[in-house]
Design a protein around this motif. Structure first.
Motif, PDB file in Angstrom:
ATOM      1  N   THR A  44      35.299  38.961  33.211  1.00 15.18           N
ATOM      2  CA  THR A  44      36.464  39.829  32.792  1.00 15.18           C
ATOM      3  C   THR A  44      36.285  41.319  33.241  1.00 15.18           C
ATOM      4  OG1 THR A  44      36.869  38.534  30.725  1.00 15.18           O
ATOM      5  CG2 THR A  44      37.888  40.896  30.775  1.00 15.18           C
ATOM      6  N   PRO A  45      37.034  41.853  34.084  1.00 15.42           N
ATOM      7  CA  PRO A  45      36.982  43.090  34.666  1.00 15.42           C
ATOM      8  C   PRO A  45      37.041  44.124  33.527  1.00 15.42           C
ATOM      9  CG  PRO A  45      38.873  42.170  35.788  1.00 15.42           C
ATOM     10  CD  PRO A  45      38.126  41.088  34.489  1.00 15.42           C
ATOM     11  N   VAL A  46      36.023  45.206  33.683  1.00 18.94           N
ATOM     12  CA  VAL A  46      36.150  46.272  32.894  1.00 18.94           C
ATOM     13  C   VAL A  46      36.124  47.491  33.892  1.00 18.94           C
ATOM     14  CG1 VAL A  46      34.828  47.716  30.989  1.00 18.94           C
ATOM     15  CG2 VAL A  46      34.572  45.365  31.136  1.00 18.94           C
ATOM     16  N   GLU A 104      46.470  51.569  45.056  1.00 14.74           N
ATOM     17  CA  GLU A 104      46.508  50.796  46.175  1.00 14.74           C
ATOM     18  C   GLU A 104      44.804  50.150  46.190  1.00 14.74           C
ATOM     19  OE1 GLU A 104      45.509  51.719  51.073  1.00 14.74           O
ATOM     20  OE2 GLU A 104      46.491  53.401  49.847  1.00 14.74           O
ATOM     21  N   TRP A 105      43.622  50.993  45.533  1.00 16.44           N
ATOM     22  CA  TRP A 105      42.595  50.467  45.563  1.00 16.44           C
ATOM     23  C   TRP A 105      42.611  49.286  44.422  1.00 16.44           C
ATOM     24  CZ3 TRP A 105      39.749  50.388  40.662  1.00 16.44           C
ATOM     25  CH2 TRP A 105      38.303  49.767  40.813  1.00 16.44           C
ATOM     26  N   PHE A 106      43.317  49.577  43.233  1.00 17.06           N
ATOM     27  CA  PHE A 106      43.516  48.364  42.266  1.00 17.06           C
ATOM     28  C   PHE A 106      44.026  47.113  42.853  1.00 17.06           C
ATOM     29  CE2 PHE A 106      45.404  46.244  38.719  1.00 17.06           C
ATOM     30  CZ  PHE A 106      44.497  46.606  37.578  1.00 17.06           C
ATOM     31  N   ASP A 112      43.257  41.605  37.596  1.00 18.43           N
ATOM     32  CA  ASP A 112      44.081  41.186  36.459  1.00 18.43           C
ATOM     33  C   ASP A 112      43.356  41.195  35.028  1.00 18.43           C
ATOM     34  OD1 ASP A 112      46.591  40.305  35.447  1.00 18.43           O
ATOM     35  OD2 ASP A 112      45.871  38.275  36.007  1.00 18.43           O
ATOM     36  N   GLN A 113      43.895  41.372  34.294  1.00 24.68           N
ATOM     37  CA  GLN A 113      43.367  41.363  32.667  1.00 24.68           C
ATOM     38  C   GLN A 113      42.171  42.161  32.583  1.00 24.68           C
ATOM     39  OE1 GLN A 113      45.072  39.350  30.201  1.00 24.68           O
ATOM     40  NE2 GLN A 113      46.763  39.308  31.876  1.00 24.68           N
ATOM     41  N   VAL A 114      42.558  43.303  32.976  1.00 26.42           N
ATOM     42  CA  VAL A 114      41.342  44.378  32.947  1.00 26.42           C
ATOM     43  C   VAL A 114      41.323  45.208  31.603  1.00 26.42           C
ATOM     44  CG1 VAL A 114      40.809  46.753  33.929  1.00 26.42           C
ATOM     45  CG2 VAL A 114      41.673  44.757  35.365  1.00 26.42           C
TER      46      VAL A 114
END
Length: 127
Positions: A44-46, A104-106, A112-114
């Protein structure tokens, strides 16, 4: 836009508690954005967003424990801070500009689901 200032990498050598590999994305405006990307790519991205006048160094002591818990940590340096390019025109630094650069970076990373962790301007830009 005039050529931005780029702080030489040597200026960041040997910084205590900051052993992270640099990652860069060149934005459509020609600016190079630096970010950290640590941990499992399927975790999961933080997203850790700093404010002013800091940079990703702010989160250096949080990144390891969050990665150890199985998360993927992303910590960008806003344009104008840390290892990211610094436009030399004062007029380049707008809220809308920061939001556009970070979006743009994101989008380029297809996140997703950050989980958002933010401080100061990082909250305004990140939200």
């Amino acid at each position: 836009m005039t050529k931005p200032h780029r702080t030489p990498d040597a200026r960041f050598a040997g910084i205590p508690d900051y052993p992270f590999a640099p990652n860069y994305l060149t934005l459509s405006a020609g600016l190079r954005l630096h970010y950290l990307d640590e941990g499992p790519r399927d975790g999961t991205p933080v997203l850790m967003m700093h404010g002013e006048p800091s940079w990703s160094f702010l989160y250096r002591k949080m990144i390891g424990p969050v990665v150890d818990a199985g998360y993927r940590v992303l910590a960008p340096d806003l344009i104008g801070f840390g290892k990211s390019d610094k436009p030399t025109s004062k007029a380049a630094y707008t809220y809308a500009g920061h939001v556009a650069w970070m979006l743009e970076w994101f989008d380029s990373l297809a996140l997703d689901q950050v989980v958002l962790v933010c401080q100061d301007w990082g909250s305004l830009v990140g939200l």
